[in-house]
Enzyme design. Structure first.
Site, PDB file in Angstrom:
ATOM      1  N   GLY A 139       0.859  -1.184   0.000  1.00  0.00           N
ATOM      2  CA  GLY A 139       0.000   0.000   0.000  1.00  0.00           C
ATOM      3  C   GLY A 139       0.883   1.217   0.000  1.00  0.00           C
ATOM      4  N   ASN A 189       2.444  -2.477  -4.362  1.00  0.00           N
ATOM      5  CA  ASN A 189       1.167  -1.748  -4.375  1.00  0.00           C
ATOM      6  C   ASN A 189       0.321  -2.348  -5.487  1.00  0.00           C
ATOM      7  OD1 ASN A 189      -0.291   0.666  -3.272  1.00  0.00           O
ATOM      8  ND2 ASN A 189      -0.397   1.134  -5.458  1.00  0.00           N
ATOM      9  N   THR A 215      -1.618  -1.005  -7.630  1.00  0.00           N
ATOM     10  CA  THR A 215      -1.347  -0.287  -8.872  1.00  0.00           C
ATOM     11  C   THR A 215       0.164  -0.061  -8.963  1.00  0.00           C
ATOM     12  OG1 THR A 215      -3.456   0.825  -8.540  1.00  0.00           O
ATOM     13  CG2 THR A 215      -2.008   1.764 -10.207  1.00  0.00           C
ATOM     14  N   ASN A 268      -5.966   2.891   9.636  1.00  0.00           N
ATOM     15  CA  ASN A 268      -6.875   3.331  10.705  1.00  0.00           C
ATOM     16  C   ASN A 268      -8.010   2.342  10.876  1.00  0.00           C
ATOM     17  OD1 ASN A 268      -6.044   5.606  12.024  1.00  0.00           O
ATOM     18  ND2 ASN A 268      -6.876   7.015  10.497  1.00  0.00           N
ATOM     19  N   SER A 272      -0.030   7.584  14.050  1.00  0.00           N
ATOM     20  CA  SER A 272      -0.564   8.947  14.079  1.00  0.00           C
ATOM     21  C   SER A 272       0.456   9.944  13.551  1.00  0.00           C
ATOM     22  CB  SER A 272      -0.937   9.327  15.509  1.00  0.00           C
ATOM     23  OG  SER A 272      -1.337  10.675  15.549  1.00  0.00           O
ATOM     24  N   LYS A 292      -5.454   4.421  19.431  1.00  0.00           N
ATOM     25  CA  LYS A 292      -5.363   5.384  18.316  1.00  0.00           C
ATOM     26  C   LYS A 292      -6.721   6.057  18.067  1.00  0.00           C
ATOM     27  CE  LYS A 292      -3.823   7.384  14.469  1.00  0.00           C
ATOM     28  NZ  LYS A 292      -4.914   7.629  13.577  1.00  0.00           N
ATOM     29  N   HIS A 310      -7.304   8.549  20.766  1.00  0.00           N
ATOM     30  CA  HIS A 310      -6.416   9.676  20.427  1.00  0.00           C
ATOM     31  C   HIS A 310      -7.089  10.594  19.407  1.00  0.00           C
ATOM     32  CE1 HIS A 310      -3.811  11.361  17.314  1.00  0.00           C
ATOM     33  NE2 HIS A 310      -2.969  11.663  18.272  1.00  0.00           N
ATOM     34  N   GLU A 355      -8.284  14.446  19.751  1.00  0.00           N
ATOM     35  CA  GLU A 355      -7.856  15.450  18.760  1.00  0.00           C
ATOM     36  C   GLU A 355      -9.064  16.290  18.300  1.00  0.00           C
ATOM     37  OE1 GLU A 355      -5.567  13.634  15.522  1.00  0.00           O
ATOM     38  OE2 GLU A 355      -6.756  14.792  14.110  1.00  0.00           O
ATOM     39  N   TYR A 356     -10.189  15.640  18.045  1.00  0.00           N
ATOM     40  CA  TYR A 356     -11.410  16.367  17.665  1.00  0.00           C
ATOM     41  C   TYR A 356     -11.767  17.373  18.760  1.00  0.00           C
ATOM     42  CZ  TYR A 356     -13.182  13.498  13.698  1.00  0.00           C
ATOM     43  OH  TYR A 356     -13.385  12.888  12.495  1.00  0.00           O
ATOM     44  N   ARG A 407     -19.056  19.601  14.297  1.00  0.00           N
ATOM     45  CA  ARG A 407     -18.679  19.485  12.870  1.00  0.00           C
ATOM     46  C   ARG A 407     -19.917  19.142  12.049  1.00  0.00           C
ATOM     47  NH1 ARG A 407     -12.714  16.683  11.972  1.00  0.00           N
ATOM     48  NH2 ARG A 407     -11.704  17.568  13.804  1.00  0.00           N
ATOM     49  N   HIS A 463     -38.876   0.231  37.345  1.00  0.00           N
ATOM     50  CA  HIS A 463     -37.456  -0.114  37.147  1.00  0.00           C
ATOM     51  C   HIS A 463     -36.694  -0.234  38.461  1.00  0.00           C
ATOM     52  CE1 HIS A 463     -37.769  -0.063  32.860  1.00  0.00           C
ATOM     53  NE2 HIS A 463     -38.227   1.176  32.837  1.00  0.00           N
TER      54      HIS A 463
HETATM   55  P1  NBP Z   1      -5.746   5.438   1.360  1.00  0.00           P
HETATM   56  O1  NBP Z   1      -6.502   5.233   2.620  1.00  0.00           O
HETATM   57  O2  NBP Z   1      -6.225   6.460   0.397  1.00  0.00           O
HETATM   58  O3  NBP Z   1      -5.664   4.034   0.608  1.00  0.00           O
HETATM   59  C1  NBP Z   1      -5.017   3.925  -0.635  1.00  0.00           C
HETATM   60  C2  NBP Z   1      -4.185   2.672  -0.701  1.00  0.00           C
HETATM   61  O4  NBP Z   1      -5.015   1.520  -0.488  1.00  0.00           O
HETATM   62  C3  NBP Z   1      -3.576   2.512  -2.071  1.00  0.00           C
HETATM   63  O5  NBP Z   1      -2.305   1.938  -1.930  1.00  0.00           O
HETATM   64  C4  NBP Z   1      -4.552   1.566  -2.745  1.00  0.00           C
HETATM   65  O6  NBP Z   1      -4.012   0.847  -3.821  1.00  0.00           O
HETATM   66  C5  NBP Z   1      -4.833   0.637  -1.606  1.00  0.00           C
HETATM   67  N1  NBP Z   1      -6.003  -0.240  -1.814  1.00  0.00           N
HETATM   68  C6  NBP Z   1      -7.307   0.046  -1.754  1.00  0.00           C
HETATM   69 BR1  NBP Z   1      -8.004   1.722  -1.558  1.00  0.00          BR
HETATM   70  N2  NBP Z   1      -8.090  -1.010  -1.938  1.00  0.00           N
HETATM   71  C7  NBP Z   1      -7.249  -2.028  -2.151  1.00  0.00           C
HETATM   72  C8  NBP Z   1      -7.441  -3.385  -2.433  1.00  0.00           C
HETATM   73  N3  NBP Z   1      -8.668  -3.916  -2.484  1.00  0.00           N
HETATM   74  N4  NBP Z   1      -6.352  -4.140  -2.655  1.00  0.00           N
HETATM   75  C9  NBP Z   1      -5.125  -3.605  -2.594  1.00  0.00           C
HETATM   76  N5  NBP Z   1      -4.868  -2.315  -2.297  1.00  0.00           N
HETATM   77  C10 NBP Z   1      -5.929  -1.541  -2.080  1.00  0.00           C
HETATM   78  O7  NBP Z   1      -4.202   5.710   1.669  1.00  0.00           O
HETATM   79  P2  NBP Z   1      -3.492   6.619   2.781  1.00  0.00           P
HETATM   80  O8  NBP Z   1      -4.125   7.970   2.900  1.00  0.00           O
HETATM   81  O9  NBP Z   1      -2.051   6.509   2.478  1.00  0.00           O
HETATM   82  O10 NBP Z   1      -3.797   5.851   4.154  1.00  0.00           O
HETATM   83  C11 NBP Z   1      -3.400   4.509   4.381  1.00  0.00           C
HETATM   84  C12 NBP Z   1      -3.937   4.056   5.718  1.00  0.00           C
HETATM   85  O11 NBP Z   1      -3.388   4.883   6.739  1.00  0.00           O
HETATM   86  C13 NBP Z   1      -5.461   4.191   5.839  1.00  0.00           C
HETATM   87  O12 NBP Z   1      -5.961   3.139   6.604  1.00  0.00           O
HETATM   88  C14 NBP Z   1      -5.628   5.496   6.554  1.00  0.00           C
HETATM   89  O13 NBP Z   1      -6.857   5.571   7.262  1.00  0.00           O
HETATM   90  C15 NBP Z   1      -4.444   5.481   7.487  1.00  0.00           C
HETATM   91  N6  NBP Z   1      -4.009   6.791   7.955  1.00  0.00           N
HETATM   92  C16 NBP Z   1      -3.992   7.856   7.120  1.00  0.00           C
HETATM   93  C17 NBP Z   1      -3.568   9.088   7.571  1.00  0.00           C
HETATM   94  C18 NBP Z   1      -3.510  10.266   6.647  1.00  0.00           C
HETATM   95  O14 NBP Z   1      -3.195  11.365   7.140  1.00  0.00           O
HETATM   96  N7  NBP Z   1      -3.757  10.118   5.348  1.00  0.00           N
HETATM   97  C19 NBP Z   1      -3.151   9.233   8.900  1.00  0.00           C
HETATM   98  C20 NBP Z   1      -3.139   8.136   9.730  1.00  0.00           C
HETATM   99  C21 NBP Z   1      -3.572   6.918   9.236  1.00  0.00           C
HETATM  100  P3  NBP Z   1      -4.062   1.478  -5.319  1.00  0.00           P
HETATM  101  O15 NBP Z   1      -2.915   2.414  -5.385  1.00  0.00           O
HETATM  102  O16 NBP Z   1      -3.938   0.324  -6.185  1.00  0.00           O
HETATM  103  O17 NBP Z   1      -5.399   2.172  -5.444  1.00  0.00           O
END
Ligand code: NBP
Length: 478
Positions: free
Chosen positions: A9, A32, A34, A102, A128, A182, A185, A189-190, A287, A454
């Protein structure tokens, strides 16, 4: 096979975590769904360390040294299930899958059972700090077995933020413990963000200060007990001027706050646990209210807007600013106390022995709620590991007593001015509710006994009682 750790990922979080690992000397296998994302990462950042990219998942697995450690950073929910299942198919007993996304902690408990049944380790790690944290040092909350952490610990501790020589990563408990912590946490944060928003609203719309003046005030607050990442970035946001209009940036942003769901999860879980996290709940609802444009339009049309103070601008603006600062700090203490109460309730239900002081310690760096204030929490639990509530810790007793008058003044001024302060008011109500000798819960018990039989308990003797309301109103013991 030569990679010690792999990342599946490679969207923003996964790429940055992989780069962080590589920069810290790990050889990192990459995959990944893709392929372009893998190629782009290696092209742009391949020079930062030792990466082993694969096109096929089987080749990715084969590129890892055993026992294998695969960190999954994909979208939470079905995406994570799909990836975890596909990876698990290719692993051997003793290997480990780490979900750094998450995930909802209940899903982590379910996945742990499924993978452990196959002889694999499963770790739910809450990461985080957003993309910046993932790259330069996040806070990492780990849930899993002791054995899994023996392998994973040195890896996560090598990439986590470090404060006072202590890495902001720790093994908190089994299965869903890391993702649970987490989630709480994120809820805190909210609440923090809502309270800061309310302080800004009061300074702007009661004291009549400009965003740039408020920015200066926040800079000042950031050198005291409110010293935190969120106060620091608030000062930055308020200082920003919109390039196209010359207006304060905050005035050109649509006032409808988004959310991705972890605050809602926290409140839903708190409802199930029966722990009142009113500060977090008010933040989530605030919100939601902001985004209900149609309702806001209808109510504004009926009543007019409440902008413009209906009480005079405080004579002594500096004194009012100080009152707001104290009210903010007091409300923040209550909101953290509620968050830690929720951690304790979750730990009790799920059999985790969460170390509250350690949790505060690993939140000091890397994550969004990082703050100097967290040291006070660690100290409070160090002084009394059996502390029932943070509100009764001497350091916070002193703080709340010192803020009491200002806090009440600010909440009443806000109400008279029509400036909504659901966070400040809910925190004050929670504080008063907890310290009150007699609560109207006694009346509620009476109502419940009347309409639903009750039953109730008495203050003066043991037992369960019921009044024969429909008959002669005689009290019976049941
Ligand atoms: P995203 O949450 O946007 O997920 C995108 C990734 O998931 C891509 O690599 C995508 O592959 C892959 N993916 C999906 Br969608 N469905 C899939 C499947 N069926 N099979 C294989 N791969 C799949 O990415 P992110 O924002 O980097 O966050 C990653 C994780 O970290 C999430 O759980 C997120 O909640 C958590 N998180 C994010 C943040 C933040 O600030 N963004 C902070 C803390 C935690 P592809 O490239 O092929 O589409």
């Amino acid at each position: 096979a030569r990679a010690g750790v792999g990342v599946v990922g490679l969207a923003v979080m996964g790429s940055n975590l992989a780069r962080n690992l590589a920069r810290n000397g790990h050889t990192v296998a990459l995959w990944n769904r893709t392929q372009e994302k893998t190629t782009a990462l290696v092209e742009a950042h391949g020079h930062e360390g030792d990466f082993v990219p694969s096109e096929e998942l089987a080749d990715f697995v084969a590129s890892l040294t055993t026992p294998r450690c695969v960190i999954v950073m994909v979208q939470a929910g079905p995406g994570t299930d799909a990836v975890v299942d596909a990876v698990a198919e290719l692993l051997e007993p003793g290997d480990m899958v780490v979900d750094g996304g998450n995930a909802l902690f209940g899903d982590t408990i379910r996945r742990t059972e499924a993978l452990e049944a196959k002889g694999l380790h499963f770790v739910g790690a809450g990461v985080s700090g957003g993309e910046e944290g993932a790259l330069n040092g996040p806070s990492i909350m780990v849930g899993g077995s002791d054995e899994a952490y023996e392998t994973l610990g040195p890896i996560v501790e090598s990439i986590a933020a470090v404060v006072d020589g202590t890495p902001c990563a720790a093994h908190l408990g089994t299965d869903g413990a890391g993702h649970f912590v987490k989630m709480v946490h994120n809820g805190i944060e909210y609440a923090d963000m809502q309270l800061i928003g309310e302080a800004y609203d009061l300074l702007r719309n009661v004291a009549g200060l400009s965003p740039s003046a408020i920015s200066e005030i926040f800079v000042g607050w950031n050198s005291g007990e409110l010293d935190s990442f969120l106060i620091e970035i608030t000062a930055d946001v308020l200082a920003q001027v919109d390039a196209s209009t010359g207006q304060p940036f905050v005035d050109v942003v649509l006032d409808q706050a988004g959310m991705k769901g972890t605050g809602t999860w926290t409140v839903q879980t708190a409802l199930t646990l029966g722990t009142p996290v009113s500060g977090i709940a008010e933040a989530v609802f605030a919100r939601a209210l902001s985004s209900h444009r149609e309702t806001r339009d209808a109510v504004q049309a009926a009543y007019g807007t409440t902008s413009g103070s209906t009480v005079p601008v405080p004579d002594d603006v500096d004194a009012f600013v100080e009152q707001v600062r104290r009210a903010l700090y007091a409300s923040k203490i209550v909101s953290y106390a509620q968050g830690f109460d929720m951690l304790a309730a979750g730990a009790l239900l799920h059999g985790w022995s969460l170390d509250m002081g350690q949790i505060a310690t690993i939140w000091r760096g890397g994550c969004i709620i990082r703050a100097r204030f967290l040291d006070r929490i660690t100290e409070a639990y160090a002084a009394d590991p059996a502390l029932v509530s943070l509100l009764s810790a001497p350091v916070f007793v002193e703080a709340l007593q010192g803020a009491d008058a200002a806090w009440r003044q600010v909440v009443s001024t806000a109400a008279l001015s029509g400036v909504p302060t659901p966070g400040f008011a809910a925190a004050l109500a929670a504080f008063d509710g907890s310290r009150r000798d007699r609560l109207p819960a006694a009346l509620v018990q009476g109502q419940r006994d009347l309409f639903g039989a009750h039953t109730y308990r008495r203050v003066d003797r043991e037992g369960t009682f019921h009044v024969m309301w429909g008959e002669d109103r005689r009290e019976t013991e049941v």
